[in-house]
Design a protein around this motif. Structure first.
Motif, PDB file in Angstrom:
ATOM      1  N   UNK A  22       0.828  -1.195   0.000  1.00 36.94           N
ATOM      2  CA  UNK A  22       0.000   0.000   0.000  1.00 36.94           C
ATOM      3  C   UNK A  22       0.870   1.256   0.000  1.00 36.94           C
ATOM      4  N   UNK A  23       1.973   1.203   0.733  1.00 31.84           N
ATOM      5  CA  UNK A  23       2.867   2.353   0.807  1.00 31.84           C
ATOM      6  C   UNK A  23       3.687   2.520  -0.459  1.00 31.84           C
ATOM      7  N   UNK A  24       3.827   1.450  -1.244  1.00 35.41           N
ATOM      8  CA  UNK A  24       4.699   1.524  -2.422  1.00 35.41           C
ATOM      9  C   UNK A  24       3.935   1.821  -3.691  1.00 35.41           C
ATOM     10  N   UNK A  25       2.593   1.765  -3.633  1.00 36.25           N
ATOM     11  CA  UNK A  25       1.832   1.739  -4.885  1.00 36.25           C
ATOM     12  C   UNK A  25       1.902   3.027  -5.687  1.00 36.25           C
ATOM     13  N   UNK A  26       2.291   4.140  -5.068  1.00 33.53           N
ATOM     14  CA  UNK A  26       2.299   5.394  -5.810  1.00 33.53           C
ATOM     15  C   UNK A  26       3.509   5.532  -6.727  1.00 33.53           C
ATOM     16  N   UNK A  27       4.445   4.606  -6.642  1.00 33.62           N
ATOM     17  CA  UNK A  27       5.567   4.639  -7.573  1.00 33.62           C
ATOM     18  C   UNK A  27       5.084   4.122  -8.920  1.00 33.62           C
ATOM     19  N   UNK A  28       5.282   4.912  -9.971  1.00 33.51           N
ATOM     20  CA  UNK A  28       4.688   4.561 -11.265  1.00 33.51           C
ATOM     21  C   UNK A  28       5.425   3.431 -11.969  1.00 33.51           C
ATOM     22  N   UNK A  29       6.726   3.386 -11.771  1.00 30.71           N
ATOM     23  CA  UNK A  29       7.520   2.455 -12.559  1.00 30.71           C
ATOM     24  C   UNK A  29       7.213   1.010 -12.208  1.00 30.71           C
ATOM     25  N   UNK A  30       6.887   0.218 -13.223  1.00 33.04           N
ATOM     26  CA  UNK A  30       6.726  -1.205 -12.973  1.00 33.04           C
ATOM     27  C   UNK A  30       7.270  -1.979 -14.158  1.00 33.04           C
ATOM     28  N   UNK A  31       8.082  -1.331 -14.991  1.00 28.31           N
ATOM     29  CA  UNK A  31       8.501  -2.021 -16.205  1.00 28.31           C
ATOM     30  C   UNK A  31       9.594  -3.019 -15.880  1.00 28.31           C
ATOM     31  N   UNK A  32       9.628  -4.100 -16.663  1.00 26.03           N
ATOM     32  CA  UNK A  32      10.607  -5.149 -16.425  1.00 26.03           C
ATOM     33  C   UNK A  32      11.431  -5.364 -17.682  1.00 26.03           C
ATOM     34  N   UNK A  33      11.569  -4.301 -18.485  1.00 28.46           N
ATOM     35  CA  UNK A  33      12.218  -4.457 -19.780  1.00 28.46           C
ATOM     36  C   UNK A  33      13.699  -4.073 -19.717  1.00 28.46           C
ATOM     37  N   UNK A  34      14.396  -4.340 -20.793  1.00 27.53           N
ATOM     38  CA  UNK A  34      15.752  -3.835 -20.950  1.00 27.53           C
ATOM     39  C   UNK A  34      16.838  -4.753 -20.479  1.00 27.53           C
ATOM     40  N   UNK A  35      16.472  -5.907 -19.925  1.00 28.48           N
ATOM     41  CA  UNK A  35      17.493  -6.807 -19.434  1.00 28.48           C
ATOM     42  C   UNK A  35      17.243  -8.172 -20.048  1.00 28.48           C
ATOM     43  N   UNK A  36      18.265  -8.802 -20.545  1.00 33.82           N
ATOM     44  CA  UNK A  36      18.083 -10.109 -21.167  1.00 33.82           C
ATOM     45  C   UNK A  36      19.175 -11.023 -20.651  1.00 33.82           C
ATOM     46  N   UNK A  37      18.866 -11.720 -19.561  1.00 28.96           N
ATOM     47  CA  UNK A  37      19.899 -12.512 -18.942  1.00 28.96           C
ATOM     48  C   UNK A  37      19.933 -13.900 -19.553  1.00 28.96           C
TER      49      UNK A  37
END
Lengths: 253, 406
Positions: free
Chosen positions: B12-27
């Motif tokens: 609940x305290x973290x939800x205001x952070x907009x970033x949720x992308x998981x792109x850009x990394x290809x391990x």
């Protein structure tokens, strides 16, 4: 005159071998279907009993490269009833124009190929996120799906990399196929062949799914509520198998 | 306190952070659990329509700071919780195995001091990577003011590291977040830019700005974004429409968060990054805000009608991108196809061009789609705005009938 419908056994290598045979002998099919197809009054089915030949697959792969081959394979996975004919015409034009054919969107077969491949790709990509596993009592992870297209091979490839140290089973309920993974390889078999208890879930499964539900409930911002937007990204037909969209989940909160 | 309650409080305290992308990394494949996908994967969508990709959570929501807009500010009387490293690892792994999430997004309130907080975060993340052999995506927030040694440690463990600039101008920051110092944030950005490699935060860094909490114009916001992109090679700037969670006389009293404005800023952000636009093309001191009725690119095109129509079969990639209704994908398709054959209007819609907007601005083989004498600003603008209204109206009017009434 009757339309000639050529049949094959439903596997990808057989289809490619059949199409190669048709090219060689200058036969133009009116349709290509899987064995057991019920012809209409104006159709006759012809089964050439072509042996599937790895050489044909390799020939196509070498001639047009992996990029184009992945398009063809994805069309094969699509639900479209004319998918075989689309592949036939696509390869016919590829013979003529070479690998450049993929950019010739004025050809109907190319448009259709791209459209079907994109549909399969999109559905596979969505399901890579939307698949929900349950842990069974024997610690095997078990997920149910029922996609429009036959994306099970694409999903299996993905989860083979991602959950490589787990045993998992993905169950395509619509097609009665299951993909099982034994920490080395995955095998796609008929569901009836699978002798496994899929009902008993592990002890902490309910606790963890309840935590996920409460996380899902919490993370949405009330002031920004937008159900239409959610539905655009996550169509309702996927909700059936998603833990956080289930009825039990709503009751728990 | 039960783990389930902790999870609820900290999410609940973290939800205001907009970033949720998981792109850009290809391990590449490693032993253990997990992989990352270069394009990122959304695992669910919340009731607000935002993608849920990562387990977005705070290590603790206790904080020594008193930022006025923040739900976790020191002076707020709310439930506080803290996760132990083991608890965090267990939740992450259990969620990941069931394919609920693509990875972890870890942030934290500041406890004791920045270094101490960072150490706790590093401890948890390093346990997840090394003891639980987790290879999925991790995005961590760097704590402004922490030492470079700790930044280095964290960067080597995570896929993306970021610090929030929070407000577009320093005056705004001073007013609303008196304990925060924008220099400390840019210090982190400079450090991440310097160290960035395939081992150190391979997915790069991002940041977030709150929109509508202070009186900055869109022009101020875009200028700040553009300088962040240029100076620190950020992958993304996120814009977050201000939602009033606290009451304070320095904060505006809004009824609804400015979502349309946020949408326009994202559109303009894309124009800067992928379409070859500059901030000055779109906004200036005389016109500091975007039009809420038409998108920024159409707005620009209407003010520069002398550059149109553009000939689809001839103009360059960047010229194609200037046409409303044509995006990067359709522009690339047009370029690839027109080498093979001459394009006509019917081909364009099949390539994903939005003809509703594009038709006023293009010719195919010197032919217009609509009578050129109508091509003036007034006509196009009214038509586009009307289209938009009609679409919204029909969305509201037609609901699917229910087969069985409950």
């Amino acid at each position: 005159m009757n339309n000639k419908v050529y049949t094959y056994d439903g596997t990808y290598p057989s289809l490619i071998s059949l199409i190669c045979y048709l090219f060689h002998n200058n036969i133009k099919p009116d349709d290509i279907r899987v064995d057991g197809y019920n012809p209409t009054l104006f159709e006759t089915t012809i089964d050439l009993h072509i042996e599937k030949n790895e050489k044909d697959i390799i020939y196509i792969l070498k001639k047009y490269g992996t990029h184009i081959n992945s398009f063809i394979f994805k069309v094969f996975l699509s639900h479209d009833s004319k998918r075989e004919l689309v592949i036939y015409y696509f390869l016919l034009n590829a013979n003529k124009y070479g690998a450049n054919v993929i950019n010739m969107r004025n050809l109907r077969c190319v448009c259709k190929t791209l459209e079907l491949a994109r549909y399969v790709n999109n559905e596979a990509h969505k399901l890579k996120g939307f698949v929900r596993f349950q842990e069974l009592a024997n610690h095997i992870l078990y997920a149910k799906i029922s996609p429009v297209n036959d994306v099970l091979p694409l999903l299996s490839e993905h989860f083979k990399k991602r959950l490589n140290s787990e045993y998992w089973v993905i169950d395509d309920e619509g097609r009665s196929l299951v993909s099982i993974y034994d920490k080395k390889n995955y095998y796609i078999i008929e569901k009836s062949e699978l002798k496994m208890d899929l009902e008993n879930i592990s002890d902490d499964e309910n606790e963890i799914s309840a935590m996920w539900c409460s996380f899902y409930e919490t993370i949405g911002i009330k002031e920004r509520e937008n159900h239409r937007c959610r539905m655009n990204f996550m169509p309702k037909r996927y909700w059936k198998y998603m833990t956080e969209m289930s009825d039990e989940c709503e009751k728990g909160n | 306190m039960e783990l389930k309650d902790k999870l609820r409080i900290l999410a609940d305290s973290a939800k205001y952070d907009a970033s949720c992308s998981s792109s850009g990394s290809n391990r590449a494949f490693k032993s253990g659990i997990g992989s990352t996908a270069i394009a990122g994967i959304c695992h669910s969508f919340a009731s607000d329509g935002r993608c849920i990709s990562l387990l977005k959570i705070l290590l603790t929501n206790s904080c020594i700071f008193d930022c006025k807009y923040c739900p976790n500010r020191r002076s707020n009387d709310i439930e506080r919780a803290m996760l132990t490293a083991t608890e965090l690892c267990n939740i992450t792994i259990n969620f990941y195995r069931r394919n609920y999430i693509e990875g972890l997004f870890l942030s934290s309130g500041i406890i004791k001091n920045p270094d101490y907080t960072m150490e706790r975060m590093i401890e948890a993340i390093s346990m997840l990577r090394n003891k639980y052999h987790f290879n999925g995506y991790i995005h961590a927030k760097a704590i402004p003011g922490a030492s470079e040694e700790l930044l280095k440690k964290l960067g080597l463990l995570v896929d993306r590291m970021s610090a929030n600039i929070e407000l577009p101008t320093d005056e705004g920051l001073k007013l609303l977040a008196p304990n925060k110092d924008s220099h400390k944030v840019t210090q982190i950005m400079r450090y991440v830019k310097k160290e960035h490699s395939k081992n150190f935060a391979p997915a790069g860094q991002s940041t977030q700005m709150i929109i509508g909490a202070t009186k900055e114009s869109d022009y101020d916001v875009m200028l700040r974004s553009s300088s962040l992109y240029d100076n620190y090679k950020l992958k993304r700037v996120f814009y977050s429409a201000y939602i009033p969670v606290n009451k304070d006389n320095t904060l505006p009293t809004l009824i609804k968060p400015p979502l349309k404005r946020e949408n326009r800023l994202y559109q303009a952000d894309w124009l800067l990054r992928f379409y070859g636009f500059k901030v000055e093309d779109l906004l200036n001191n005389d016109k500091p805000n975007f039009n809420l009725l038409v998108d920024p690119k159409t707005e620009w095109a209407l003010l520069h009608l002398e550059e149109f129509p553009k000939e689809i079969n001839k103009c360059s990639y960047y010229e194609l991108l200037k046409i409303p209704g044509i995006g990067t994908k359709s522009a690339r398709r047009i370029i690839a196809s027109r080498r093979q054959f001459k394009l006509d209007f019917s081909d364009l819609s099949r390539m994903g061009v939005v003809m509703k907007r594009a038709k006023y601005f293009i010719t195919c083989s010197d032919r217009y789609m609509i009578n050129p004498q109508f091509i003036n600003r007034n006509f196009i603008e009214t038509n586009l705005i009307l289209d938009e209204h009609l679409k919204q109206e029909s969305n509201n009017r037609y609901n699917q009938l229910e087969l069985f009434h409950e």
